[in-house]
Design an enzyme around this catalytic site. Structure first.
Site, PDB file in Angstrom:
ATOM      1  N   ASP A 168      70.137  40.576 -12.451  1.00 42.18           N
ATOM      2  CA  ASP A 168      70.551  41.290 -11.247  1.00 42.18           C
ATOM      3  C   ASP A 168      70.364  40.407 -10.019  1.00 42.18           C
ATOM      4  OD1 ASP A 168      71.350  43.619 -12.368  1.00 42.18           O
ATOM      5  OD2 ASP A 168      69.529  44.744 -11.919  1.00 42.18           O
ATOM      6  N   LYS A 178      75.372  43.722  -8.777  1.00 40.72           N
ATOM      7  CA  LYS A 178      74.721  44.877  -8.175  1.00 40.72           C
ATOM      8  C   LYS A 178      74.343  44.629  -6.716  1.00 40.72           C
ATOM      9  CE  LYS A 178      74.584  47.744 -11.725  1.00 40.72           C
ATOM     10  NZ  LYS A 178      73.403  48.043 -12.451  1.00 40.72           N
ATOM     11  N   MET A 212      67.200  51.318  -0.763  1.00 38.83           N
ATOM     12  CA  MET A 212      68.657  51.349  -0.540  1.00 38.83           C
ATOM     13  C   MET A 212      68.987  52.269   0.643  1.00 38.83           C
ATOM     14  SD  MET A 212      69.901  51.592  -4.506  1.00 38.83           S
ATOM     15  CE  MET A 212      68.679  52.779  -5.024  1.00 38.83           C
TER      16      MET A 212
HETATM   17  C1  LIG Z   1      68.674  49.326  -6.943  1.00 36.01           C
HETATM   18  S1  LIG Z   1      67.148  49.417  -6.145  1.00 36.01           S
HETATM   19  C2  LIG Z   1      66.128  48.747  -7.389  1.00 36.01           C
HETATM   20  C3  LIG Z   1      64.676  48.999  -7.210  1.00 36.01           C
HETATM   21  C4  LIG Z   1      63.832  48.303  -8.271  1.00 36.01           C
HETATM   22  N1  LIG Z   1      64.071  48.831  -9.554  1.00 36.01           N
HETATM   23  C5  LIG Z   1      62.343  48.349  -7.957  1.00 36.01           C
HETATM   24  O1  LIG Z   1      61.571  48.953  -8.689  1.00 36.01           O
HETATM   25  O2  LIG Z   1      61.953  47.705  -6.970  1.00 36.01           O
HETATM   26  C6  LIG Z   1      67.296  48.111  -4.986  1.00 36.01           C
HETATM   27  C7  LIG Z   1      66.538  48.384  -3.709  1.00 36.01           C
HETATM   28  O3  LIG Z   1      65.180  48.043  -3.858  1.00 36.01           O
HETATM   29  C8  LIG Z   1      64.683  47.577  -2.626  1.00 36.01           C
HETATM   30  N2  LIG Z   1      64.241  46.186  -2.814  1.00 36.01           N
HETATM   31  C9  LIG Z   1      64.206  45.506  -3.949  1.00 36.01           C
HETATM   32  N3  LIG Z   1      63.648  44.290  -3.766  1.00 36.01           N
HETATM   33  C10 LIG Z   1      63.317  44.228  -2.462  1.00 36.01           C
HETATM   34  C11 LIG Z   1      62.697  43.254  -1.658  1.00 36.01           C
HETATM   35  N4  LIG Z   1      62.273  42.072  -2.157  1.00 36.01           N
HETATM   36  N5  LIG Z   1      62.497  43.518  -0.356  1.00 36.01           N
HETATM   37  C12 LIG Z   1      62.879  44.701   0.160  1.00 36.01           C
HETATM   38  N6  LIG Z   1      63.476  45.653  -0.556  1.00 36.01           N
HETATM   39  C13 LIG Z   1      63.685  45.432  -1.848  1.00 36.01           C
HETATM   40  C14 LIG Z   1      65.795  47.646  -1.631  1.00 36.01           C
HETATM   41  O4  LIG Z   1      65.726  48.901  -0.986  1.00 36.01           O
HETATM   42  C15 LIG Z   1      66.996  47.571  -2.527  1.00 36.01           C
HETATM   43  O5  LIG Z   1      68.145  48.101  -1.905  1.00 36.01           O
END
Ligand SMILES: C[S@@+](CC[C@H](N)C(=O)[O-])C[C@H]1O[C@@H](n2cnc3c(N)ncnc32)[C@H](O)[C@@H]1O
Length: 402
Positions: free
Chosen positions: A195, A217, A326
């Site tokens: 991803d 994604k 998100m």
């Molecule tokens: C599809 S969701 C997946 C979440 C993932 N499964 C988790 O447990 O972190 C993606 C969202 O996670 C958040 N996200 C993931 N990595 C991030 C990061 N390094 N910094 C800030 N937000 C992050 C953001 O809100 C992003 O839009």
């Protein structure tokens, strides 16, 4: 002294191995020999407790007496560790005369075989000898075993085997925040389906012939549909490949990992789910914000700003930390609805972009002011939005990174 320079692995299954001695060294040798299927015969006037247990389990025959010539008859290998130099020397002489390999714990001069320090990780067996220095060999063995176990040494097989899918949570972005199991599976993968928000720096450590498939994604720019991803995982595993589906954060937190696991199970494909550190907790933490804090709140709710309707009244009703993933594109709606449903306009809000990476940036304001502040600073996804009084702790807990 002869030099032990010809390494060999022996199949001792069903073959007689004689161990002369009944102490802890003998017990360790007997235990490994039994594990390898040898027919073990122990000769000793007394035996220690752990050796008794092996004898009691019926896996070893015991002659409870002093060693006598003829005890080695029919043996393929002998270990002598009686603790008595004259007995060990007599065993070594008889072994030599009968052309039986002899491991002599106390005297490498008369030994004709040496046991290495051994590590077994999966199907790999690592045997280490360090020029007669067993402690050095053990330290080296331990280092290799640890590196194999955490995936920093490659353990990829190059022969066909059973296909397998691992849904690996890669953590929030910093490549050091993947789990040991996740790193290990990555080191064994034939193909990695990755991803956008997974810790991509880990891809640089893969062997050149590991295939990397971009699943995408990005918001509104999916490289592959979910169905196409599921089909790919299943098809590759069925063709015998070890597939790692490397995801950001935790696979089961707003990551559609459940759908991928179900698709594999339904197709009869073995699937392992490796949890990851979710950005919902780790990204606020990296910015110095604990999602719970005694005296402030013991509750937090993770909300998707992307999927489905949001129950605004219940989010605004209790004292809790709200963590939106998100949510950047819906920031205006989030702030307006929370205020409209009774949350104080001066409730602190933090938005952390690209948490745990070198590009991490934190923007702090209140529910009333965060939209204009975020616009001014051109806040972009991926970001975690945190709403609640815990945000105020940031000043005291932030690190240089945050
Ligand atoms: C599809 S969701 C997946 C979440 C993932 N499964 C988790 O447990 O972190 C993606 C969202 O996670 C958040 N996200 C993931 N990595 C991030 C990061 N390094 N910094 C800030 N937000 C992050 C953001 O809100 C992003 O839009």
């Amino acid at each position: 002294m002869s030099t032990p320079d010809y390494p060999l692995l022996l199949d001792v299954t069903g073959r007689r191995v004689v161990v002369v001695g009944g102490g802890p060294v003998a017990a360790r040798r007997v235990s490994s020999l039994v594990a390898c299927g040898a027919e073990v015969r122990v000769v000793a006037p007394y035996v220690c407790e752990s050796l008794w247990e092996l004898v009691g389990a019926g896996r070893v025959t015991l002659a409870l007496r002093e060693y006598t010539p003829g005890d080695l008859d029919g043996a393929w290998l002998v270990h002598t560790c009686s603790g008595d130099a004259s007995v060990d020397a007599a065993v070594a002489r008889e072994a030599d005369a009968q052309r039986i390999w002899c491991v002599h714990a106390g005297d490498s001069q008369t030994a004709t075989a040496w046991t290495p320090a051994v590590a077994r990780v999966g199907e790999a067996v690592v045997a280490v000898s360090a020029g007669g220095d067993p402690r050095c060999a053990q330290r080296l063995r331990n280092g290799i075993a640890a590196a194999l176990a955490d995936g920093s040494l490659p353990l990829r097989r190059h022969r066909a085997g059973e296909g397998h899918v691992a849904l690996v949570g890669g953590g929030p972005g910093d490549p050091a925040l993947i789990t040991v199991r996740g790193r290990q599976l990555l080191g064994q993968a034939d193909v990695v389906v990755v991803d956008r928000l997974a810790p991509r720096a880990l891809l640089d450590q893969l062997d050149d012939d590991v295939e990397v498939v971009e699943a995408g994604k990005a918001p509104h720019a999916h490289t592959m549909t979910q169905e196409a991803i599921n089909d790919l995982l299943i098809e590759r595993a069925r063709s015998g490949q070890r597939v790692v589906r490397l995801k950001g954060g935790d696979p089961f937190v707003l990551g559609r990992g459940g759908e991928e696991a179900l698709a594999c199970r339904t197709a009869g494909v073995e699937v392992e789910v490796v949890p990851g550190i979710t950005s919902a907790i780790a990204v606020p933490a990296a910015a110095g914000i604990p999602v719970t804090h005694r005296g402030i709140t013991s509750r937090f709710t993770i909300v998707s700003g992307h999927d489905g309707p949001i129950d605004w009244p219940s989010l605004a009703a209790t004292t809790q930390t709200l963590v939106f993933l998100m949510g950047v594109a819906r920031l205006a709606e989030i702030t307006e609805r929370l205020i409209a449903h009774g949350l104080a306009a001066d409730t602190p809000v933090a938005i952390i972009e690209r948490g745990t990476t070198p590009q991490q940036r934190t923007t702090v304001a209140t529910l009333a002011t965060i939209q204009s502040t975020a616009d001014h600073r051109q806040v972009r996804s991926p970001a975690v939005i945190v709403v609640g009084d815990v945000v105020a702790l940031r000043g005291r807990l932030e690190t240089t990174q945050s």
